[in-house]
Design a protein around this motif. Structure first.
Motif, PDB file in Angstrom:
ATOM      1  N   VAL A 165       9.725   6.584   3.017  1.00 53.30           N
ATOM      2  CA  VAL A 165       8.938   5.698   3.887  1.00 53.30           C
ATOM      3  C   VAL A 165       8.784   4.320   3.231  1.00 53.30           C
ATOM      4  O   VAL A 165       8.965   3.288   3.885  1.00 53.30           O
ATOM      5  CB  VAL A 165       7.565   6.341   4.196  1.00 53.30           C
ATOM      6  CG1 VAL A 165       6.642   5.356   4.900  1.00 53.30           C
ATOM      7  CG2 VAL A 165       7.737   7.603   5.036  1.00 53.30           C
ATOM      8  N   ALA A 166       8.472   4.303   1.939  1.00 62.23           N
ATOM      9  CA  ALA A 166       8.302   3.028   1.231  1.00 62.23           C
ATOM     10  C   ALA A 166       9.617   2.239   1.179  1.00 62.23           C
ATOM     11  O   ALA A 166       9.619   1.011   1.345  1.00 62.23           O
ATOM     12  CB  ALA A 166       7.768   3.274  -0.182  1.00 62.23           C
ATOM     13  N   ILE A 167      10.727   2.929   0.970  1.00 64.16           N
ATOM     14  CA  ILE A 167      12.030   2.251   0.963  1.00 64.16           C
ATOM     15  C   ILE A 167      12.324   1.659   2.337  1.00 64.16           C
ATOM     16  O   ILE A 167      12.791   0.521   2.460  1.00 64.16           O
ATOM     17  CB  ILE A 167      13.153   3.205   0.507  1.00 64.16           C
ATOM     18  CG1 ILE A 167      13.013   3.499  -0.986  1.00 64.16           C
ATOM     19  CG2 ILE A 167      14.537   2.632   0.823  1.00 64.16           C
ATOM     20  CD1 ILE A 167      13.922   4.608  -1.490  1.00 64.16           C
ATOM     21  N   GLY A 168      12.037   2.423   3.391  1.00 59.65           N
ATOM     22  CA  GLY A 168      12.233   1.919   4.752  1.00 59.65           C
ATOM     23  C   GLY A 168      11.404   0.674   5.016  1.00 59.65           C
ATOM     24  O   GLY A 168      11.888  -0.292   5.606  1.00 59.65           O
ATOM     25  N   MET A 169      10.163   0.674   4.552  1.00 63.92           N
ATOM     26  CA  MET A 169       9.314  -0.511   4.730  1.00 63.92           C
ATOM     27  C   MET A 169       9.856  -1.676   3.908  1.00 63.92           C
ATOM     28  O   MET A 169       9.861  -2.822   4.362  1.00 63.92           O
ATOM     29  CB  MET A 169       7.870  -0.198   4.336  1.00 63.92           C
ATOM     30  CG  MET A 169       6.912  -1.346   4.613  1.00 63.92           C
ATOM     31  SD  MET A 169       6.819  -1.837   6.353  1.00 63.92           S
ATOM     32  CE  MET A 169       5.809  -0.523   7.000  1.00 63.92           C
ATOM     33  N   GLY A 170      10.328  -1.394   2.699  1.00 69.77           N
ATOM     34  CA  GLY A 170      10.924  -2.438   1.874  1.00 69.77           C
ATOM     35  C   GLY A 170      12.148  -3.055   2.541  1.00 69.77           C
ATOM     36  O   GLY A 170      12.348  -4.274   2.495  1.00 69.77           O
ATOM     37  N   PHE A 181       0.817  -1.216   0.000  1.00 66.36           N
ATOM     38  CA  PHE A 181       0.000   0.000   0.000  1.00 66.36           C
ATOM     39  C   PHE A 181       0.851   1.267   0.000  1.00 66.36           C
ATOM     40  O   PHE A 181       0.436   2.289  -0.561  1.00 66.36           O
ATOM     41  CB  PHE A 181      -0.992  -0.015   1.160  1.00 66.36           C
ATOM     42  CG  PHE A 181      -2.161  -0.917   0.901  1.00 66.36           C
ATOM     43  CD1 PHE A 181      -3.163  -0.560   0.011  1.00 66.36           C
ATOM     44  CD2 PHE A 181      -2.261  -2.148   1.522  1.00 66.36           C
ATOM     45  CE1 PHE A 181      -4.239  -1.387  -0.252  1.00 66.36           C
ATOM     46  CE2 PHE A 181      -3.328  -2.995   1.269  1.00 66.36           C
ATOM     47  CZ  PHE A 181      -4.322  -2.620   0.378  1.00 66.36           C
ATOM     48  N   LEU A 182       2.025   1.224   0.596  1.00 64.37           N
ATOM     49  CA  LEU A 182       2.915   2.389   0.542  1.00 64.37           C
ATOM     50  C   LEU A 182       3.401   2.642  -0.881  1.00 64.37           C
ATOM     51  O   LEU A 182       3.453   3.799  -1.327  1.00 64.37           O
ATOM     52  CB  LEU A 182       4.096   2.214   1.494  1.00 64.37           C
ATOM     53  CG  LEU A 182       3.787   2.462   2.964  1.00 64.37           C
ATOM     54  CD1 LEU A 182       4.950   2.011   3.843  1.00 64.37           C
ATOM     55  CD2 LEU A 182       3.476   3.929   3.208  1.00 64.37           C
ATOM     56  N   VAL A 183       3.756   1.593  -1.592  1.00 64.90           N
ATOM     57  CA  VAL A 183       4.171   1.756  -2.992  1.00 64.90           C
ATOM     58  C   VAL A 183       2.999   2.287  -3.823  1.00 64.90           C
ATOM     59  O   VAL A 183       3.171   3.180  -4.660  1.00 64.90           O
ATOM     60  CB  VAL A 183       4.727   0.431  -3.563  1.00 64.90           C
ATOM     61  CG1 VAL A 183       4.924   0.511  -5.068  1.00 64.90           C
ATOM     62  CG2 VAL A 183       6.046   0.072  -2.880  1.00 64.90           C
ATOM     63  N   SER A 184       1.801   1.780  -3.550  1.00 63.82           N
ATOM     64  CA  SER A 184       0.613   2.277  -4.254  1.00 63.82           C
ATOM     65  C   SER A 184       0.377   3.754  -3.950  1.00 63.82           C
ATOM     66  O   SER A 184      -0.014   4.526  -4.833  1.00 63.82           O
ATOM     67  CB  SER A 184      -0.625   1.478  -3.839  1.00 63.82           C
ATOM     68  OG  SER A 184      -0.502   0.142  -4.238  1.00 63.82           O
ATOM     69  N   LEU A 204       4.644  15.153  -2.803  1.00 62.34           N
ATOM     70  CA  LEU A 204       4.539  14.188  -1.707  1.00 62.34           C
ATOM     71  C   LEU A 204       5.206  12.858  -1.999  1.00 62.34           C
ATOM     72  O   LEU A 204       5.546  12.114  -1.074  1.00 62.34           O
ATOM     73  CB  LEU A 204       3.079  13.973  -1.322  1.00 62.34           C
ATOM     74  CG  LEU A 204       2.422  15.149  -0.604  1.00 62.34           C
ATOM     75  CD1 LEU A 204       0.973  14.843  -0.284  1.00 62.34           C
ATOM     76  CD2 LEU A 204       3.180  15.500   0.665  1.00 62.34           C
ATOM     77  N   TRP A 205       5.445  12.541  -3.262  1.00 61.31           N
ATOM     78  CA  TRP A 205       6.097  11.274  -3.563  1.00 61.31           C
ATOM     79  C   TRP A 205       7.529  11.253  -3.027  1.00 61.31           C
ATOM     80  O   TRP A 205       8.065  10.169  -2.765  1.00 61.31           O
ATOM     81  CB  TRP A 205       6.076  10.970  -5.059  1.00 61.31           C
ATOM     82  CG  TRP A 205       6.902  11.886  -5.912  1.00 61.31           C
ATOM     83  CD1 TRP A 205       6.482  13.003  -6.563  1.00 61.31           C
ATOM     84  CD2 TRP A 205       8.300  11.761  -6.191  1.00 61.31           C
ATOM     85  NE1 TRP A 205       7.525  13.585  -7.234  1.00 61.31           N
ATOM     86  CE2 TRP A 205       8.654  12.841  -7.017  1.00 61.31           C
ATOM     87  CE3 TRP A 205       9.279  10.846  -5.819  1.00 61.31           C
ATOM     88  CZ2 TRP A 205       9.958  13.035  -7.478  1.00 61.31           C
ATOM     89  CZ3 TRP A 205      10.570  11.032  -6.288  1.00 61.31           C
ATOM     90  CH2 TRP A 205      10.899  12.117  -7.108  1.00 61.31           C
ATOM     91  N   ILE A 206       8.130  12.416  -2.829  1.00 61.32           N
ATOM     92  CA  ILE A 206       9.516  12.448  -2.345  1.00 61.32           C
ATOM     93  C   ILE A 206       9.610  11.899  -0.921  1.00 61.32           C
ATOM     94  O   ILE A 206      10.351  10.939  -0.680  1.00 61.32           O
ATOM     95  CB  ILE A 206      10.123  13.861  -2.482  1.00 61.32           C
ATOM     96  CG1 ILE A 206      10.200  14.247  -3.966  1.00 61.32           C
ATOM     97  CG2 ILE A 206      11.500  13.934  -1.822  1.00 61.32           C
ATOM     98  CD1 ILE A 206      10.576  15.691  -4.218  1.00 61.32           C
TER      99      ILE A 206
END
Length: 174
Positions: A142-147, A112-115, A135-137
């Motif tokens: 956050v998405a990289i951290g979750m990955g 969902f973060l990538v979405s 906001l994508w920046i």
């Protein structure tokens, strides 16, 4: 491979630490500007545009980029009241089950973060502060951290199965 993964976790933790330092410097600069206005008069003060937005974005990035490093260093709170009494096959089963559940939850959140990042890019979402930031920046951090947390959990799961027991350091002794 072990050194490579550990290096990735350390770099991610280092970036998180740098972001926390950035927050401290940004807020300190704003405090000094406010103090200058109070002591020397309004002409000596000022406001850093969107400093609260920048601090919030850095905090989100730092929080998520630190997750994988914290997991591998045994820094996450783990409720081991039951698992510390288990031995052998039961301990391994409990550890693997917990890691699989964690992978399921973080995998779903990561999806969902990538979405969310893709949606922000598609619609051109920006922050509502004085300085409009796409906001994508911050969402990408956050998405990289979750990955990276997903990678660390998968790494831990494979290592746990390979060694036949828990591999994360136990922080309960502290």
């Amino acid at each position: 491979m072990r050194r490579f993964l550990d290096a990735i976790y350390r770099v991610s933790g280092g970036i998180a630490a740098a972001l926390i330092l950035g927050i401290c410097l940004l807020i300190s600069a704003q405090i000094l500007l406010n103090l200058g206005a109070r002591i020397l008069g309004p002409g000596w003060g000022g406001t850093i545009p969107s400093y609260a937005d920048f601090a919030g974005f850095m905090l989100a990035g730092a929080s998520f980029l630190a997750l994988a490093y914290t997991l591998r260093m045994g820094g996450h709170i783990r409720v081991s009241l039951l698992t510390q009494k288990l031995t052998g096959r039961a301990a391994l089963t409990a550890e693997v089950l917990c890691l699989l559940i964690a992978l399921g939850v973080t995998g779903t959140a990561g999806w969902f973060l990538v979405s969310l990042v893709q949606e922000s890019v598609h619609y051109g979402d920006t922050s509502s502060g004085i300085v409009p930031i796409p906001l994508w920046i911050p969402q990408t951090g956050v998405a990289i951290g979750m990955g990276l947390l997903i990678l660390a959990l998968l790494d831990t799961l494979v290592e746990t199965i390979r060694t036949g027991g828990p591999v994360l350091p136990d922080s309960a002794e502290e």
